[in-house]
Design an enzyme around this catalytic site. Structure first.
Site, PDB file in Angstrom:
ATOM      1  N   HIS A 117     -52.047  -2.051 -44.022  1.00  0.00           N
ATOM      2  CA  HIS A 117     -51.072  -2.148 -42.936  1.00  0.00           C
ATOM      3  C   HIS A 117     -51.034  -3.613 -42.492  1.00  0.00           C
ATOM      4  CE1 HIS A 117     -49.560  -1.576 -38.798  1.00  0.00           C
ATOM      5  NE2 HIS A 117     -49.138  -0.392 -39.173  1.00  0.00           N
ATOM      6  N   ASP A 194     -60.392   0.139 -41.853  1.00  0.00           N
ATOM      7  CA  ASP A 194     -59.317   0.519 -40.927  1.00  0.00           C
ATOM      8  C   ASP A 194     -59.176   2.046 -40.973  1.00  0.00           C
ATOM      9  OD1 ASP A 194     -56.896   1.283 -39.855  1.00  0.00           O
ATOM     10  OD2 ASP A 194     -55.693  -0.213 -40.897  1.00  0.00           O
ATOM     11  N   GLN A 197     -55.570   6.057 -40.029  1.00  0.00           N
ATOM     12  CA  GLN A 197     -54.988   7.283 -40.580  1.00  0.00           C
ATOM     13  C   GLN A 197     -56.048   8.266 -41.070  1.00  0.00           C
ATOM     14  OE1 GLN A 197     -51.799   8.001 -40.404  1.00  0.00           O
ATOM     15  NE2 GLN A 197     -51.081   6.011 -39.740  1.00  0.00           N
ATOM     16  N   LYS A 220     -53.049   7.959 -33.082  1.00  0.00           N
ATOM     17  CA  LYS A 220     -52.907   8.659 -34.370  1.00  0.00           C
ATOM     18  C   LYS A 220     -53.771   9.916 -34.377  1.00  0.00           C
ATOM     19  CE  LYS A 220     -51.123   4.756 -36.175  1.00  0.00           C
ATOM     20  NZ  LYS A 220     -49.715   4.540 -36.363  1.00  0.00           N
ATOM     21  N   CYS A 358     -44.705  -0.861 -42.045  1.00  0.00           N
ATOM     22  CA  CYS A 358     -45.651  -1.959 -41.768  1.00  0.00           C
ATOM     23  C   CYS A 358     -46.615  -2.179 -42.931  1.00  0.00           C
ATOM     24  CB  CYS A 358     -46.436  -1.733 -40.475  1.00  0.00           C
ATOM     25  SG  CYS A 358     -45.425  -1.755 -39.022  1.00  0.00           S
TER      26      CYS A 358
HETATM   27  N1  PMP Z   1     -53.617   0.630 -39.664  1.00  0.00           N
HETATM   28  C1  PMP Z   1     -52.934   1.660 -40.118  1.00  0.00           C
HETATM   29  C2  PMP Z   1     -53.240   2.226 -41.487  1.00  0.00           C
HETATM   30  C3  PMP Z   1     -51.922   2.240 -39.343  1.00  0.00           C
HETATM   31  O1  PMP Z   1     -51.230   3.277 -39.795  1.00  0.00           O
HETATM   32  C4  PMP Z   1     -51.646   1.672 -38.060  1.00  0.00           C
HETATM   33  C5  PMP Z   1     -50.531   2.211 -37.184  1.00  0.00           C
HETATM   34  N2  PMP Z   1     -49.343   2.491 -37.853  1.00  0.00           N
HETATM   35  C6  PMP Z   1     -52.406   0.601 -37.625  1.00  0.00           C
HETATM   36  C7  PMP Z   1     -53.390   0.095 -38.443  1.00  0.00           C
HETATM   37  C8  PMP Z   1     -52.195  -0.007 -36.274  1.00  0.00           C
HETATM   38  O2  PMP Z   1     -52.809   0.808 -35.316  1.00  0.00           O
HETATM   39  P1  PMP Z   1     -52.557   0.644 -33.750  1.00  0.00           P
HETATM   40  O3  PMP Z   1     -51.226   1.238 -33.468  1.00  0.00           O
HETATM   41  O4  PMP Z   1     -53.688   1.418 -33.143  1.00  0.00           O
HETATM   42  O5  PMP Z   1     -52.656  -0.796 -33.436  1.00  0.00           O
END
Ligand code: PMP
Length: 400
Positions: A117, A194, A197, A220, A358
């Site tokens: 991401h 990270d 998900q 999430k 993203c």
């Molecule tokens: N990493 C991944 C794999 C995500 O899906 C997301 C959110 N789409 C993020 C990071 C960012 O997370 P946050 O909204 O908590 O900043």
């Protein structure tokens, strides 16, 4: 574990019952999370850690209980290893600008994967700009599986850090992060995982993974927005410089010198998102109550059901066909732009995501400008998937 626990699933969109398949963007929240936030504002609204009065004590107890619930959920060795942040994005930035920045100089290397991401790419690029370090990329194959066999060669004596996603938000791939950590650690490379998900779908045990850092996104995992966590190994958290300066993160201030507070307060400058943290604790309690194994079983069943049905849709291509996936399906439908598809499906009450999610480099790998993405949570149903497939067929006919 009940669909009725999630009030927002009852709303109507364009006079149709909402079919919410955008869970990877943000999940719905159960009533218990909403109640916990309301309870804080209605009954215990006060600042934390500072007051001698009863209400402040009550708010502090709820805030710290949330940290303990998250420690249980993550199997953290202690709740002290967990820092409240605004979410995964802030957690990655924190590690990049404290832990990594203090160890990295010009010519050093950092590794991320091709499926990250942007939140797990850009903070490392900023660090590279600031220090003259080099960003290297571990690629994935055409199924969307990381080419782990290349990792050992990618690591050099100059590699100072690796960051990798546990489960991809655009491809759905669940990465073998325990194996990755093992390979990296054998070469003395610390690893940030990270977990945005992974947390809503699979069991996460930070001690078993042996990762150095693990990032959590509240919204999430059925919790509030604007709140998340960073897990870190204690020896790192103690050695790292603070991220933000301000109240709460100090134990003593003079104009000559400031002595920092103990971990985790050292990283929690300013008044925190108290209601968000309490809501996150309630989300952790919800998952613990219903068991992540149960949740995983339910959403995997939906993933398999939908995959099988989607493969039969004429002209549909699934992007991300890894063996191990969370319930995320990215796809393209011949001659229909994903944005048009998303707009048409919205008229049927169906919420999906369209675009690059993203993860521009990951989408570019497949030579498509964008995908449509349906992402399921355990509270979705097979009937909703049937309706989605019927609606896809109708949308396709409109473009023929
Ligand atoms: N990493 C991944 C794999 C995500 O899906 C997301 C959110 N789409 C993020 C990071 C960012 O997370 P946050 O909204 O908590 O900043």
């Amino acid at each position: 574990m009940n669909r009725k626990d999630f009030p927002c699933l009852d709303v109507k969109v364009h006079n149709k019952p909402l079919v919410y398949f955008d869970n990877a963007a943000t999940a719905q929240r159960p009533q218990s999370v909403i109640d916990a936030i309301n309870h804080y504002y209605n009954k215990t609204n006060a600042n934390v850690h500072r007051g001698v009065h009863t209400l402040s004590g009550d708010a502090t107890d709820l805030f710290e209980a949330a940290r303990e619930s998250m420690a249980t959920l993550l199997n953290s060795p202690s709740e002290k290893n967990l820092i409240f942040t605004r979410g995964c994005t802030e957690s990655v930035n924190l590690v990049a600008q404290t832990f990594a920045r203090s160890r990295i100089s010009k010519g050093d290397e950092l590794i991320v994967s091709e499926m990250e991401h942007h939140s797990n790419i850009v903070p490392w690029q900023l660090l590279c700009e600031q220090t003259g370090a080099i960003l290297k990329v571990l690629p994935f194959n055409d199924n969307g599986e990381l080419q782990i066999e290349l990792l050992n060669d990618l690591i050099t004596d100059k590699t100072k850090m690796m960051a990798v996603v546990h489960a991809s938000n655009s491809l759905g791939t669940i990465n073998p992060v325990k194996q990755i950590v093992k390979i990296a650690h054998a070469r003395n490379v610390p690893v940030l995982v990270d977990g945005a998900q992974a947390m809503p779908h699979i069991k996460v045990d930070v001690q078993d993974l042996d990762c150095d850092f693990y990032t959590v996104s509240g919204h999430k995992m059925y919790g509030p927005t604007g709140i998340g966590m960073l897990y870190g190994k204690m020896e790192h958290l103690q050695a790292m410089p603070p991220y933000h300066g301000g109240g709460e993160m100090i134990s003593h201030v003079t104009f000559e010198k400031t002595v920092y507070n103990a971990v985790p307060a050292k990283f929690e400058a300013g008044t925190p998102n108290i209601a968000g943290a309490i809501g996150l604790g309630a989300a952790a309690d919800y998952i613990l109550r219903h068991s992540i194994e149960h949740i995983h079983k339910a959403d995997t069943e939906l993933l398999n059901y939908a995959t099988e049905k989607l493969l039969k849709v004429d002209g549909l291509r699934i992007i991300g066909t890894a063996k191990h996936k969370v319930s995320v399906i990215s796809f393209t439908l011949k001659d229909v732009h994903p944005h048009d598809l998303g707009t048409i499906l919205d008229h049927y009450g169906i919420a999906i995501r369209t675009g690059h999610h993203c993860t521009m480099p990951a989408i570019k790998h497949f030579n498509v400008p964008a995908t449509a993405r349906a992402s399921f949570a355990f509270y979705n149903t097979k009937a909703e998937i049937d309706y989605f497939i019927e609606s896809l067929d109708k949308a396709r006919e409109m473009f023929l």
